[in-house]
Design a protein around this motif. Structure first.
Motif, PDB file in Angstrom:
ATOM      1  N   ILE A 248       2.831  15.733  -2.106  1.00  0.00           N
ATOM      2  CA  ILE A 248       3.880  15.011  -2.825  1.00  0.00           C
ATOM      3  C   ILE A 248       4.902  14.448  -1.844  1.00  0.00           C
ATOM      4  CG2 ILE A 248       5.824  15.273  -4.422  1.00  0.00           C
ATOM      5  CD1 ILE A 248       4.123  17.401  -5.886  1.00  0.00           C
ATOM      6  N   TYR A 249       5.349  15.271  -0.914  1.00  0.00           N
ATOM      7  CA  TYR A 249       6.361  14.833   0.040  1.00  0.00           C
ATOM      8  C   TYR A 249       5.838  13.715   0.935  1.00  0.00           C
ATOM      9  CZ  TYR A 249       9.383  18.823  -1.123  1.00  0.00           C
ATOM     10  OH  TYR A 249      10.207  19.714  -1.753  1.00  0.00           O
ATOM     11  N   ARG A 250       4.572  13.841   1.343  1.00  0.00           N
ATOM     12  CA  ARG A 250       3.996  12.841   2.236  1.00  0.00           C
ATOM     13  C   ARG A 250       3.960  11.472   1.564  1.00  0.00           C
ATOM     14  NH1 ARG A 250      -0.183  15.431   3.242  1.00  0.00           N
ATOM     15  NH2 ARG A 250      -1.790  14.302   2.086  1.00  0.00           N
ATOM     16  N   LEU A 251       3.682  11.461   0.259  1.00  0.00           N
ATOM     17  CA  LEU A 251       3.617  10.183  -0.452  1.00  0.00           C
ATOM     18  C   LEU A 251       4.987   9.759  -0.980  1.00  0.00           C
ATOM     19  CD1 LEU A 251       0.589  10.875  -0.267  1.00  0.00           C
ATOM     20  CD2 LEU A 251       0.314   9.883  -2.543  1.00  0.00           C
TER      21      LEU A 251
ATOM     22  N   GLU B 194       0.826  -1.211   0.000  1.00  0.00           N
ATOM     23  CA  GLU B 194       0.000   0.000   0.000  1.00  0.00           C
ATOM     24  C   GLU B 194       0.860   1.261   0.000  1.00  0.00           C
ATOM     25  OE1 GLU B 194      -2.909   2.306   3.159  1.00  0.00           O
ATOM     26  OE2 GLU B 194      -2.774   0.128   3.252  1.00  0.00           O
ATOM     27  N   LYS B 195       1.883   1.295   0.834  1.00  0.00           N
ATOM     28  CA  LYS B 195       2.711   2.496   0.953  1.00  0.00           C
ATOM     29  C   LYS B 195       3.669   2.658  -0.229  1.00  0.00           C
ATOM     30  CE  LYS B 195       1.203   3.934   4.999  1.00  0.00           C
ATOM     31  NZ  LYS B 195       0.500   5.229   5.160  1.00  0.00           N
ATOM     32  N   THR B 196       3.851   1.591  -1.018  1.00  0.00           N
ATOM     33  CA  THR B 196       4.698   1.674  -2.199  1.00  0.00           C
ATOM     34  C   THR B 196       3.907   2.083  -3.428  1.00  0.00           C
ATOM     35  OG1 THR B 196       6.162  -0.058  -1.348  1.00  0.00           O
ATOM     36  CG2 THR B 196       6.280   0.376  -3.695  1.00  0.00           C
ATOM     37  N   GLY B 197       2.627   1.727  -3.479  1.00  0.00           N
ATOM     38  CA  GLY B 197       1.842   1.798  -4.695  1.00  0.00           C
ATOM     39  C   GLY B 197       1.240   3.151  -5.030  1.00  0.00           C
ATOM     40  N   ILE B 198       0.086   3.112  -5.712  1.00  0.00           N
ATOM     41  CA  ILE B 198      -0.495   4.340  -6.275  1.00  0.00           C
ATOM     42  C   ILE B 198      -0.988   5.298  -5.192  1.00  0.00           C
ATOM     43  CG2 ILE B 198      -1.091   3.259  -8.461  1.00  0.00           C
ATOM     44  CD1 ILE B 198      -3.967   3.020  -7.455  1.00  0.00           C
ATOM     45  N   TYR B 199      -1.272   4.776  -3.992  1.00  0.00           N
ATOM     46  CA  TYR B 199      -1.677   5.656  -2.893  1.00  0.00           C
ATOM     47  C   TYR B 199      -0.512   5.940  -1.946  1.00  0.00           C
ATOM     48  CZ  TYR B 199      -6.283   4.450  -4.642  1.00  0.00           C
ATOM     49  OH  TYR B 199      -7.380   4.266  -5.460  1.00  0.00           O
ATOM     50  N   GLY B 200       0.695   5.621  -2.417  1.00  0.00           N
ATOM     51  CA  GLY B 200       1.886   5.848  -1.613  1.00  0.00           C
ATOM     52  C   GLY B 200       3.008   6.437  -2.453  1.00  0.00           C
TER      53      GLY B 200
ATOM     54  N   GLY C 203       2.458   6.976  -6.251  1.00  0.00           N
ATOM     55  CA  GLY C 203       1.494   8.059  -6.448  1.00  0.00           C
ATOM     56  C   GLY C 203       2.141   9.416  -6.275  1.00  0.00           C
ATOM     57  N   GLY C 204       2.976   9.563  -5.245  1.00  0.00           N
ATOM     58  CA  GLY C 204       3.681  10.821  -5.027  1.00  0.00           C
ATOM     59  C   GLY C 204       4.638  11.149  -6.155  1.00  0.00           C
ATOM     60  N   GLN C 205       5.344  10.122  -6.644  1.00  0.00           N
ATOM     61  CA  GLN C 205       6.260  10.341  -7.763  1.00  0.00           C
ATOM     62  C   GLN C 205       5.505  10.779  -9.015  1.00  0.00           C
ATOM     63  OE1 GLN C 205       7.984   6.387  -7.554  1.00  0.00           O
ATOM     64  NE2 GLN C 205       9.970   7.227  -6.960  1.00  0.00           N
ATOM     65  N   THR C 206       4.314  10.209  -9.209  1.00  0.00           N
ATOM     66  CA  THR C 206       3.510  10.557 -10.387  1.00  0.00           C
ATOM     67  C   THR C 206       3.128  12.031 -10.380  1.00  0.00           C
ATOM     68  OG1 THR C 206       2.621   8.309 -10.493  1.00  0.00           O
ATOM     69  CG2 THR C 206       1.403  10.019 -11.662  1.00  0.00           C
ATOM     70  N   VAL C 207       2.625  12.496  -9.245  1.00  0.00           N
ATOM     71  CA  VAL C 207       2.241  13.907  -9.138  1.00  0.00           C
ATOM     72  C   VAL C 207       3.467  14.800  -9.289  1.00  0.00           C
ATOM     73  CG1 VAL C 207       1.178  15.653  -7.656  1.00  0.00           C
ATOM     74  CG2 VAL C 207       0.281  13.321  -7.668  1.00  0.00           C
ATOM     75  N   ASP C 208       4.591  14.384  -8.710  1.00  0.00           N
ATOM     76  CA  ASP C 208       5.828  15.149  -8.799  1.00  0.00           C
ATOM     77  C   ASP C 208       6.253  15.324 -10.253  1.00  0.00           C
ATOM     78  OD1 ASP C 208       8.117  16.472  -7.831  1.00  0.00           O
ATOM     79  OD2 ASP C 208       9.286  14.627  -7.859  1.00  0.00           O
ATOM     80  N   VAL C 209       6.203  14.249 -11.035  1.00  0.00           N
ATOM     81  CA  VAL C 209       6.594  14.302 -12.444  1.00  0.00           C
ATOM     82  C   VAL C 209       5.619  15.164 -13.240  1.00  0.00           C
ATOM     83  CG1 VAL C 209       6.800  12.931 -14.559  1.00  0.00           C
ATOM     84  CG2 VAL C 209       7.846  12.112 -12.438  1.00  0.00           C
ATOM     85  N   GLU C 210       4.318  14.997 -12.982  1.00  0.00           N
ATOM     86  CA  GLU C 210       3.313  15.753 -13.728  1.00  0.00           C
ATOM     87  C   GLU C 210       3.428  17.259 -13.504  1.00  0.00           C
ATOM     88  OE1 GLU C 210      -0.426  14.053 -12.538  1.00  0.00           O
ATOM     89  OE2 GLU C 210      -0.495  12.767 -14.310  1.00  0.00           O
ATOM     90  N   LEU C 211       3.891  17.657 -12.323  1.00  0.00           N
ATOM     91  CA  LEU C 211       3.943  19.085 -11.994  1.00  0.00           C
ATOM     92  C   LEU C 211       5.322  19.700 -12.215  1.00  0.00           C
ATOM     93  CD1 LEU C 211       1.733  19.158  -8.762  1.00  0.00           C
ATOM     94  CD2 LEU C 211       1.112  19.795 -11.102  1.00  0.00           C
TER      95      LEU C 211
END
Length: 332
Positions: free
Chosen positions: A214-217, A184-190, A193-201
């Motif tokens: 982003i940092y929390r995930l 869970e903490k590795t996947g899309i809600y962890g 997921g944080g890396q995805t938002v980081d890349v998109e922004l």
């Protein structure tokens, strides 16, 4: 019986080694998948010898962390064998009254996932970094294709390794819950997921609330997994596990802010990787939003809150407190 599990120092770059019985293949995949900063030498022959070997490995990780604390100021770039996340697994388990040896397969799994994330983070499509810990990054040393495959292999191998905890006498329900937390903490809600938002922004203005997300995930989630897994395997209560999760989240935020600070105040020699990387990649950071001095103050304030939560938990573990302090005050 246990299958053989090796986590050892890889051969030098460019050396030949055997791959699945094929001689003469230059083999970056296994070199990186066996962790470029080694966890321990683990070779499980059978169940009778297995417990002794896991115990020695757990002691080795703890002793390595002690040595890292001593070497931290003297040789920051080369004190790289730190095992921060697996140490958090083992020491949180110890804090909550559990046997850290039973947690070692999960601790190894956490470190493998962390290592895979760094391999992929360094790729040209992500941060495009060529150095980490003073050495060429995996894609730069072995090629883009092998770096992708090495990261993929580590992700799967992490769960293969973590599953060995079922054979070590731990409560199967607790082991299953711990593996679920890791996923869970590795996947899309962890983390991912944080890396995805980081890349998109990347290259866009990022408000403070979204940066905290982003940092929390991206950073905090795997630290949360590390400490929660230790607590779960030790049999901590639901309330204690929740408090551990909050504490780890605060540690993760302070850790990432410190990373932002080091990116603008350190040197490549000290940090072991290029500085001003965030500026190069046009990324909004805590420092760009709040300024350097406030970032430093906030690291202290957030880490002090985490230390207060640790003090409020049952059991005492000064070593764990020192590890957390090292995490948020590190120089590399």
């Amino acid at each position: 019986s246990f299958s053989k599990l090796h986590a050892h120092t890889p051969p030098h770059q460019g050396d030949d080694c055997q791959v699945g019985g094929i001689e003469g293949v230059k083999e970056p995949l296994v070199k990186t998948a066996m962790l470029r900063r080694p966890l321990a030498v683990i070779q499980i022959q059978d169940e009778k010898a297995g417990d002794q070997n896991w115990h020695r490995a757990a002691q080795g990780i703890r002793q390595g962390a002690h040595r890292t604390q001593g070497a931290h100021a003297a040789q920051p770039c080369h004190a790289a064998v730190q095992h921060r996340r697996p140490v958090l697994v083992l020491e949180t388990c110890r804090l909550c009254g559990g046997d850290p040896v039973r947690a070692l397969p999960l601790a190894c799994g956490v470190e493998m996932i962390h290592t895979y994330s760094l391999i992929h983070d360094d790729l040209p499509c992500m941060d495009n970094d060529e150095y980490r810990r003073g050495k060429l990054t995996t894609w730069k040393a072995y090629g883009y294709d092998m770096a992708v495959l090495a990261g993929d292999a580590l992700m799967i191998y992490a769960f293969e390794t973590a599953s060995k905890a079922f054979s070590m006498g731990a409560d199967p329900a607790k082991v299953g819950r711990a593996i679920g937390i890791l996923a869970e903490k590795t996947g899309i809600y962890g983390m991912i997921g944080g890396q995805t938002v980081d890349v998109e922004l990347t290259g866009k203005a990022v408000p403070r609330e979204k940066l905290d997300f982003i940092y929390r995930l991206k950073t905090g989630a795997l630290l949360e997994a590390s400490m929660m897994i230790g607590a779960v395997l030790a049999g901590a209560t639901v309330e204690e596990i929740k408090e551990v999760e909050t504490m780890a989240s605060e540690v993760g935020l302070a850790f990432q802010i410190q990373d932002d600070i080091l990116d603008v105040t350190s040197t490549q020699e000290e940090l072991g990787k290029p500085v001003l990387s965030d500026e190069k990649n046009e990324k909004t950071t805590y420092v760009t939003l709040e300024g350097l001095e406030k970032a430093k103050r906030d690291v202290k304030e957030i880490s002090d809150r985490a230390a207060g939560r640790l003090a409020g938990l049952p059991g005492k573990n000064e070593f764990l407190y020192n590890i957390i302090e090292m995490l948020v005050n590190r120089r590399n």
